[in-house]
Design an enzyme around this catalytic site. Structure first.
Site, PDB file in Angstrom:
ATOM      1  N   HIS A 174       0.648  -1.309   0.218  1.00 13.90           N
ATOM      2  CA  HIS A 174      -0.135  -0.645  -0.486  1.00 13.90           C
ATOM      3  C   HIS A 174       1.235   1.312  -0.026  1.00 13.90           C
ATOM      4  CE1 HIS A 174       0.828  -0.303   4.135  1.00 13.90           C
ATOM      5  NE2 HIS A 174       0.697   1.174   4.874  1.00 13.90           N
ATOM      6  N   HIS A 219      -5.637  -1.915   5.240  1.00 10.76           N
ATOM      7  CA  HIS A 219      -5.530  -0.936   3.963  1.00 10.76           C
ATOM      8  C   HIS A 219      -4.417  -1.196   2.642  1.00 10.76           C
ATOM      9  CE1 HIS A 219      -1.695  -0.802   5.974  1.00 10.76           C
ATOM     10  NE2 HIS A 219      -1.611  -0.124   6.821  1.00 10.76           N
ATOM     11  N   HIS A 234       5.091   7.640   2.633  1.00 11.95           N
ATOM     12  CA  HIS A 234       5.801   6.301   2.599  1.00 11.95           C
ATOM     13  C   HIS A 234       5.159   5.388   1.488  1.00 11.95           C
ATOM     14  CE1 HIS A 234       3.087   4.566   5.517  1.00 11.95           C
ATOM     15  NE2 HIS A 234       3.190   4.046   4.690  1.00 11.95           N
ATOM     16  N   HIS A 266       1.455  -0.323  14.684  1.00 11.30           N
ATOM     17  CA  HIS A 266      -0.029   0.935  14.332  1.00 11.30           C
ATOM     18  C   HIS A 266      -1.008   0.355  15.469  1.00 11.30           C
ATOM     19  CE1 HIS A 266       2.505   3.198  11.215  1.00 11.30           C
ATOM     20  NE2 HIS A 266       2.508   2.528  10.831  1.00 11.30           N
ATOM     21  N   TYR A 275      10.164   2.042   9.877  1.00 13.85           N
ATOM     22  CA  TYR A 275      10.198   3.610   8.524  1.00 13.85           C
ATOM     23  C   TYR A 275      11.124   3.721   8.424  1.00 13.85           C
ATOM     24  CZ  TYR A 275       4.972   4.977   8.633  1.00 13.85           C
ATOM     25  OH  TYR A 275       3.028   4.640   8.836  1.00 13.85           O
ATOM     26  N   GLU A 285       8.112   1.912   3.979  1.00 16.75           N
ATOM     27  CA  GLU A 285       7.383   1.154   5.157  1.00 16.75           C
ATOM     28  C   GLU A 285       8.393  -0.380   5.574  1.00 16.75           C
ATOM     29  OE1 GLU A 285       3.843   0.810   6.628  1.00 16.75           O
ATOM     30  OE2 GLU A 285       3.527   0.820   8.332  1.00 16.75           O
TER      31      GLU A 285
END
Lengths: 327, 327, 327, 327
Positions: A174, A219, A234, A266, A275, A285
């Site tokens: 993503h 996501h 990112h 997260h 990161y 990431e």
């Protein structure tokens, strides 16, 4: 029926300052493979666990950042369907925000215009349609990709054919973009492209961030509110588990790769993450985990009381760089 | 559009011989929570990470096995749509196979009949439609489930509210059934219910096994060819990773739970797994991993040369019990 | 012969401000068990994987910090042997340093005096000898500890008897102390107590820190240079692996335990680690990994160019708190 | 004092049938590095995480098996000390057992004779003393080893210099030998070489197996009762954790390496393990975990009721091969 329309993130085209350094980073460190180099110098990369021709495109440029992110749809007819839907879709522009910040003006249009990219403009891909969403990011859709090597075998397949290497990235997963007009972006992705909003941060003065999915991942694309349009926060690669995130951290430290934050987690998506930056300054990431999302799941909402925990669950505060460093 | 129709496995109803022993097994060892007990004595269980009312139903009976497996669909209208599709679907019965084995006769019908189960027959669920597929297994569909506690929070949610316990099962994930007429089952699930076949084992004398998915998991239901219809091979629960599989193995050994095989890995789906038995003899699996499946992925095919590796990737041979012990 | 003299860290006595909060923290979160409470109110804790009577002693006091750290020796005669060695050992005091900082004066003595603690002063322990090393920390030695429950079984032992809980600490592993006169401390531990120095940080103006071991672990006690004597930086517990460190991080965030830094890794010892605070402000560490040390291994040395990486291998910079927050 | 005398397993010399196949196996699959090849064709290997010159010696021969296992002692004077001790040590031979099985006769001697191997007989090693223990295995001791590359750095060392590869073996850890006269072996190792017995299996008719340690690992060498002397059950390499054991299993399956059993766990030592065979048929183990042993820990004892669980904690039964297949 079942899983139709937009299937998944297909590829992202990144601008890099130094191509050999970028290729070394994404192949030796992140763990991708180079598929081919185009006549125009663009380099096409993929994970050995992806069937499609490529998932990362590197383009040499004077400034880092993202050119576009493309999603693969299930059928060629979906391209026509989505083009029609987009043409019928009118966007209510937030003129006040635009008046505040000159840079966002171009991103505001009352209509989203679709253009066409011919098959073969990128090797191995069929025709694409492209458009700019109100955050200022170019999104593309395409229905066809040749398969390329390395890829998983389909007859008596081993777990892997080539030993995973480096951080062992399993796929381009993503991207997180920064830009204005998040409410419009949310409306567009959910009503036109059939995405769902898995999580969001709602501040007293409006939406800070949205996490959008076209499938069962928490996501596939996400946006954070930012005055300047079209920015990349990112690009993210999927790893197997927390042990892989630790291994990535070892590699980052061993090769003195510039780190942003992590290993951490997260609150949003629950992803275990680290990161860091590619040699051009584009944030990468690598992450693992995250819950399985279904379209009947409620949207998880974070408010201003837990904003730190939403992004960095362990530190419970946002670091300065998260909100300011983008390409 | 996007993910429509059948969303996921919703619940499975298991027959158990000793209810208190079964409840202790599934709550203390597997790591589920008891939601409620019905007036008819059925016990309803779920993982704390599931929103819906329950995912496991235990019914006391004189013989172990499975009563039915139910899938949740996205909309109530999907129930009507699927009922109509099923009514229009005619099954070509394999009379030769049936003549060989008396037991499979009942499973062969030229039509699949749909019946209706009223809302509330199970606490927290809306109306269901049910039917028997050619392997002799009852499948149900339903569109509505109340949420029940414990469940994930949706405002500023922590990774978990209740500390995971036991094997830390995160959800009822899938089941593997044994029965005849796999080609018919495959045809029905893919053409009527819009499932995809992620993997299959093709032997010279026909299909040995099929792995079917209605979403992005490598499998939501699977079938192995077997003369007797309606049998349960295992009900499976999702764990976080290989470390969790090891922890499950420790628990299985520590409490002298009957083990079948593992920790090991499947070539098919790549899942990291361990098989064991509940106190009634129903086989359980806890597993982790497995690739992400998309509907444009090719079906992975295994042939007779690698059948051992397809099931038990490490051992590379099938154990006797895999093909013979079912409930 | 073989492993003789000082065997290992035996226990540490911590001062806590609120006993019930401290007991809840160390039992429910860190994962220890309460063995007993003494008549004077001290509470004795241990991991279920430790044989000896206790490894953590909590004493209610007006200020947090450490009373003493005690090592177990192999034989009762070792106590006499070490007492004799200490009596014969003369310390060259660094008067210059002492003149700079008033607080360290008490820590400077030309001789180290041994005192005696009778058997039973702590429940389950034999006689102890005690003395203050030049950093201002009280160290004790003892040869006998009763076993207490829970403890590992010795006949047909399972991996564990009681399911590990919380952060699943497996043992009190080591402590890091802050104080002056590190060169003297190093000399004392290596020549009198037969410790080895596994790693050290050498700055242009002298030794910043030393990691000392009495066995095959990379450290059993460590010291960082600090003007104030007798300070505690952290008490550390051993976990199984990086996955356990991640689980500890989840627990820390879920229960809003004050975090210092991590999950991260030390360059020194290679330990994978997370730092947090008990309710009284004493820093805790849970960590995993670290290399196996043998007494013929060279001392690893870090200099001023890599001091960040030595402590926090991933961040590559020391955080402010590491050098300043002690109890 | 502290850790003196025998420090650790130093190297093992294995007989292999096909040298190139063996070198490929131990370097590419197990993850070692080749240090050098001797003039007599012996190949010397090590892990990149070991300081000493080599830890595995491969010798081409007509039959597989073990030539000798050597331990490193702390000081050169230890060699004289142990030689004197061995000379003074008289072994009570079990003539009854010897009369039963012709093959064990040679292993029975009322005295153990020490011979000398000159420095340089193996590259990088100092002088060695050697002798045959009553199980028929040649054991050697040496005090000096040159360091060789690759090895850990000692100034500002990274976690690793060379990316770990293959199964990522971190060291030659221990060996398990099969042979007669275990009580004598136990007596010799504990009284002459100062080893401790961490665990043992006691059957009604005597000792079945012993696990011996010279340090803080649960075992450095182990023996199982067997009529034929001098046999090798397995040579074992240390991995980081259970995830590494899973990765090793993937490699074993991917490259169709002959597997014995695993991934599984030992009740004895708690090690997480997988057994497989090198191309010559010598059994290898890679394992992770196992408790930390101290010389004041009780010996853990297993009896005939839990013999399955002692060896294979998950399966709870011995497989045929464990007791019969040796080289």
């Amino acid at each position: 029926m079942a899983h139709t329309g937009v299937l998944r993130p297909g590829f992202i085209q990144l601008r890099v300052l130094d191509m050999p350094a970028a290729v070394e980073h994404y192949t030796k460190r992140v763990g991708l493979h180079q598929v081919t180099e185009g006549k125009d110098g663009r380099v096409y990369l993929k994970s050995a666990d992806e069937f499609d021709h490529h998932s990362i495109v590197l383009r040499r440029a004077e400034s880092a950042g993202v050119d576009m992110m493309a999603f693969k749809v299930r059928d060629d007819s979906d391209l026509d369907m989505f083009e029609k839907r987009i043409a019928e879709y009118g966007i209510a522009v937030d003129h006040k925000a635009a008046s505040d910040v000159d840079l966002v003006r171009e991103a505001h249009q009352s209509r989203i215009t679709v253009d066409h990219v011919a098959a073969g403009e990128q090797p191995g891909l069929g025709r694409r349609i492209g458009f700019t969403v109100p955050s200022g990011h170019r999104i593309e859709l395409y229905a066809h990709a040749d398969q390329s090597d390395p890829k998983p075998r389909t007859l008596n397949p081993d777990i892997w054919e080539l030993e995973p290497h480096g951080m062992c990235a399993r796929r381009f997963d993503h991207a997180l973009f920064y830009g204005p007009n998040l409410e419009e972006v949310l409306n567009f992705f959910t009503t036109v492209l059939d995405f769902k909003c898995a999580e969001r941060i709602n501040l007293p003065d409006g939406t800070l961030a949205i996490w959008l999915t076209c499938g069962m991942k928490a996501h596939d694309i996400a946006f954070v509110k930012h005055p300047e349009p079209g920015k990349l926060h990112h690009v993210s690669f999927d790893l197997e588990n927390w042990q892989s995130v630790g291994n990535a951290a070892d590699i980052i430290a061993r090769y003195d790769i510039s780190i942003d934050i992590g290993p951490t987690r997260h609150g949003i998506t629950r992803g275990q993450t680290i990161y860091f930056f590619d040699p051009s300054g584009n944030r990468n990431e690598v992450f693992a985990g995250g819950y399985t999302y279904y379209p009947d799941n409620p949207t998880r909402i974070w408010d201003e009381t837990q904003i730190g925990k939403s992004i960095f669950y362990y530190e419970r505060v946002l670091n300065e760089a998260f909100l300011s460093v983008v390409t």
